[in-house]
Design a protein around this motif. Structure first.
Motif, mmCIF file in Angstrom:
data_model
loop_
_atom_site.group_PDB
_atom_site.id
_atom_site.type_symbol
_atom_site.label_atom_id
_atom_site.label_comp_id
_atom_site.label_asym_id
_atom_site.label_seq_id
_atom_site.Cartn_x
_atom_site.Cartn_y
_atom_site.Cartn_z
ATOM 1 N N MET A 27 18.314 -46.151 -76.225
ATOM 2 C CA MET A 27 19.589 -45.746 -75.646
ATOM 3 C C MET A 27 19.539 -45.793 -74.117
ATOM 4 O O MET A 27 18.643 -45.232 -73.488
ATOM 5 C CB MET A 27 19.941 -44.327 -76.096
ATOM 6 N N LYS A 28 20.494 -46.491 -73.514
ATOM 7 C CA LYS A 28 20.581 -46.575 -72.067
ATOM 8 C C LYS A 28 21.544 -45.509 -71.538
ATOM 9 O O LYS A 28 22.572 -45.226 -72.164
ATOM 10 C CB LYS A 28 21.065 -47.963 -71.633
ATOM 11 N N VAL A 29 21.195 -44.920 -70.405
ATOM 12 C CA VAL A 29 22.024 -43.868 -69.822
ATOM 13 C C VAL A 29 22.424 -44.275 -68.402
ATOM 14 O O VAL A 29 21.669 -44.971 -67.700
ATOM 15 C CB VAL A 29 21.291 -42.521 -69.810
ATOM 16 N N PRO A 30 23.616 -43.860 -67.941
ATOM 17 C CA PRO A 30 24.138 -44.321 -66.637
ATOM 18 C C PRO A 30 23.552 -43.556 -65.450
ATOM 19 O O PRO A 30 24.230 -42.783 -64.784
ATOM 20 C CB PRO A 30 25.641 -44.067 -66.779
ATOM 21 N N PHE A 31 22.269 -43.783 -65.205
ATOM 22 C CA PHE A 31 21.599 -43.127 -64.092
ATOM 23 C C PHE A 31 20.828 -44.149 -63.265
ATOM 24 O O PHE A 31 20.543 -45.264 -63.714
ATOM 25 C CB PHE A 31 20.645 -42.035 -64.594
ATOM 26 N N THR A 32 20.511 -43.762 -62.049
ATOM 27 C CA THR A 32 19.715 -44.583 -61.133
ATOM 28 C C THR A 32 18.493 -43.778 -60.722
ATOM 29 O O THR A 32 18.579 -42.561 -60.525
ATOM 30 C CB THR A 32 20.537 -44.957 -59.891
ATOM 31 N N GLU A 33 17.370 -44.458 -60.599
ATOM 32 C CA GLU A 33 16.129 -43.784 -60.236
ATOM 33 C C GLU A 33 15.745 -44.115 -58.794
ATOM 34 O O GLU A 33 15.804 -45.272 -58.371
ATOM 35 C CB GLU A 33 15.000 -44.212 -61.177
ATOM 36 N N MET A 34 15.373 -43.081 -58.030
ATOM 37 C CA MET A 34 14.882 -43.237 -56.670
ATOM 38 C C MET A 34 13.422 -42.793 -56.613
ATOM 39 O O MET A 34 13.037 -41.832 -57.291
ATOM 40 C CB MET A 34 15.687 -42.386 -55.683
ATOM 41 N N SER A 35 12.634 -43.462 -55.783
ATOM 42 C CA SER A 35 11.240 -43.083 -55.591
ATOM 43 C C SER A 35 10.845 -43.357 -54.142
ATOM 44 O O SER A 35 11.553 -44.078 -53.430
ATOM 45 C CB SER A 35 10.336 -43.873 -56.552
ATOM 46 N N PRO A 36 9.745 -42.768 -53.675
ATOM 47 C CA PRO A 36 9.339 -43.000 -52.278
ATOM 48 C C PRO A 36 9.107 -44.476 -51.996
ATOM 49 O O PRO A 36 8.461 -45.183 -52.776
ATOM 50 C CB PRO A 36 8.037 -42.201 -52.161
ATOM 51 N N GLY A 37 9.638 -44.946 -50.879
ATOM 52 C CA GLY A 37 9.454 -46.333 -50.478
ATOM 53 C C GLY A 37 8.473 -46.446 -49.320
ATOM 54 O O GLY A 37 7.913 -45.439 -48.866
ATOM 55 N N PRO A 38 8.252 -47.648 -48.824
ATOM 56 C CA PRO A 38 7.335 -47.833 -47.692
ATOM 57 C C PRO A 38 7.890 -47.211 -46.411
ATOM 58 O O PRO A 38 9.102 -47.002 -46.286
ATOM 59 C CB PRO A 38 7.220 -49.358 -47.574
ATOM 60 N N THR A 39 7.004 -46.897 -45.484
ATOM 61 C CA THR A 39 7.404 -46.429 -44.169
ATOM 62 C C THR A 39 6.924 -47.435 -43.130
ATOM 63 O O THR A 39 5.948 -48.155 -43.359
ATOM 64 C CB THR A 39 6.819 -45.039 -43.845
ATOM 65 N N TYR A 40 7.622 -47.484 -41.994
ATOM 66 C CA TYR A 40 7.294 -48.465 -40.959
ATOM 67 C C TYR A 40 7.240 -47.770 -39.599
ATOM 68 O O TYR A 40 8.179 -47.068 -39.219
ATOM 69 C CB TYR A 40 8.352 -49.575 -40.916
ATOM 70 N N ASN A 41 6.150 -47.981 -38.894
ATOM 71 C CA ASN A 41 6.011 -47.413 -37.562
ATOM 72 C C ASN A 41 6.816 -48.244 -36.567
ATOM 73 O O ASN A 41 6.481 -49.409 -36.310
ATOM 74 C CB ASN A 41 4.536 -47.383 -37.149
ATOM 75 N N THR A 42 7.866 -47.672 -36.014
ATOM 76 C CA THR A 42 8.718 -48.425 -35.092
ATOM 77 C C THR A 42 7.997 -48.762 -33.797
ATOM 78 O O THR A 42 8.474 -49.595 -33.015
ATOM 79 C CB THR A 42 10.009 -47.648 -34.775
ATOM 80 N N LEU A 43 6.848 -48.133 -33.565
ATOM 81 C CA LEU A 43 6.042 -48.454 -32.383
ATOM 82 C C LEU A 43 4.990 -49.515 -32.695
ATOM 83 O O LEU A 43 4.298 -49.986 -31.789
ATOM 84 C CB LEU A 43 5.333 -47.198 -31.865
#
Length: 359
Positions: free
Chosen positions: A25-41
């Motif tokens: 059974m599929k349910v109408p949800f979206t999954e979020m998880s930690p993504g990469p980080t980038y040093n702007t310096l």
């Protein structure tokens, strides 16, 4: 077969059926998880090129980190199974939210990617503008043709990127003026645009490049007023070149950290003092910081990478305090000036002076 055995068999089969159904059974949800980080310096991991490159202006050495954070989000067409959604709800490093909270109803993956790319480009522009304003470096603006309506009066006559100098001889200094001048006409009358074509537009356009473009106005679909079928936009003109070169990143939430990275590179003082600072937040041209989504996932990503401090938009503070990883100090940020001041306190070790997030 004894009645008791038959009952147990039926119950077992029913349980198996329910388990199978929950897996399928599929349910109408979206999954979020930690993504990469980038040093702007720093530099991009894949290419080794700087995240921020400034040419035509003196820059200064930097140390430490000013990391922008990201969230990984399942695609618009993906729907988890009921079991997957339940597992996600139980985990601390996955956020399960209603699908329509992330993707407006009917939005495709391609449309979502396009929107994210546009928001990212806009955040880059606002970050540059806010950073230079913070440093009292002049930023000028010009009014341009942002888009041309297909089949409209201006199609083939005006083009995206053309600089609008005047309408009917009246100098244009804001987007609103364009509509004001056009609406002085009745539908069917001619408005004369003075423009510098996109190929020749720039910080110091040559008056000799200006061309007169007459446009026969049309009636607006919704009311009796004249239109020419364009969307005016604002293009900022900087006194030197600033390039932000991240790939495969979208959305508006990196604005604050981009602005801080630019300020640090253009400031003789090493703003971080070698500390590891991460953060998030949208930014507008005047440096106001706005809230973002997925804050808890970004906190996890930042701490996993080694961040000690996290710049948190004021409107995200209540949510952020509900699940702050151990060892990560939240710093409430309302605007770019406040973020720069907080870096002064971090650099000097004065934690008590940092604006704290509260529930």
């Amino acid at each position: 077969m004894p009645r008791r055995s038959a009952t147990m068999l039926a119950a077992t089969l029913l349980l198996i059926g329910l388990l199978c159904a929950s897996v399928l059974m599929k349910v109408p949800f979206t999954e979020m998880s930690p993504g990469p980080t980038y040093n702007t310096l720093g530099v991009q991991d894949k290419t080794g090129t700087p995240v921020i490159t400034i040419t035509g202006r003196e820059t200064y050495p930097t140390t430490g980190h000013l990391n922008m954070t990201t969230v990984q989000v399942t695609g618009a067409n993906y729907q988890p199974s009921l079991v997957s959604a339940i597992v996600g709800w139980m985990r601390g490093d996955v956020l399960v939210v209603p699908h329509d909270n992330v993707y407006p109803k009917g939005q495709t993956d391609q449309e979502a990617q396009q929107q994210n790319a546009e928001e990212f480009a806009s955040s880059e522009d606002s970050a540059k503008t806010a950073a230079l304003k913070q440093l009292d470096i002049p930023v000028t603006t010009e009014i341009i043709v942002s888009s041309v309506v297909s089949g409209g009066p201006s199609e083939g006559k005006l083009h995206a990127g053309d600089q609008i100098v005047a309408v009917d001889g009246v100098a244009i200094t804001s987007r609103g003026q364009v509509a004001e001048q056009v609406m002085k006409h009745k539908p069917g009358e001619t408005a004369v645009f003075t423009v510098v074509p996109h190929a020749k537009a720039g910080p110091t356009p040559n008056p000799a490049d200006e061309v007169q473009v007459p446009i026969t106005t049309a009636k607006a679909p919704d009311e009796d007023r004249a239109i020419v079928g364009i969307t005016p936009g604002v293009d900022h003109v900087y006194p030197f070149k600033i390039d932000i070169g991240l790939q495969d990143v979208g959305g508006p939430s990196a604005g604050l950290m981009f602005a801080l990275g630019i300020v640090d590179k253009l400031t003789p003082t090493d703003l971080t003092g070698g500390k590891f600072v991460a953060g998030t937040g949208t930014i507008d041209d005047d440096g106001a910081v706005g809230p973002i989504g997925g804050i808890q996932m970004k906190l996890i990503a930042a701490r996993d990478k080694g961040a000690e401090y996290f710049f948190t938009p004021a409107d995200n503070c209540a949510e952020a305090t509900q699940g702050t990883p151990s060892g990560l100090t939240l710093v409430k940020v309302d605007n770019l000036a406040g973020a720069v001041k907080a870096l002064d306190s971090i650099r000097s070790g004065d934690r008590a002076a940092l604006p704290a997030c509260t529930k």
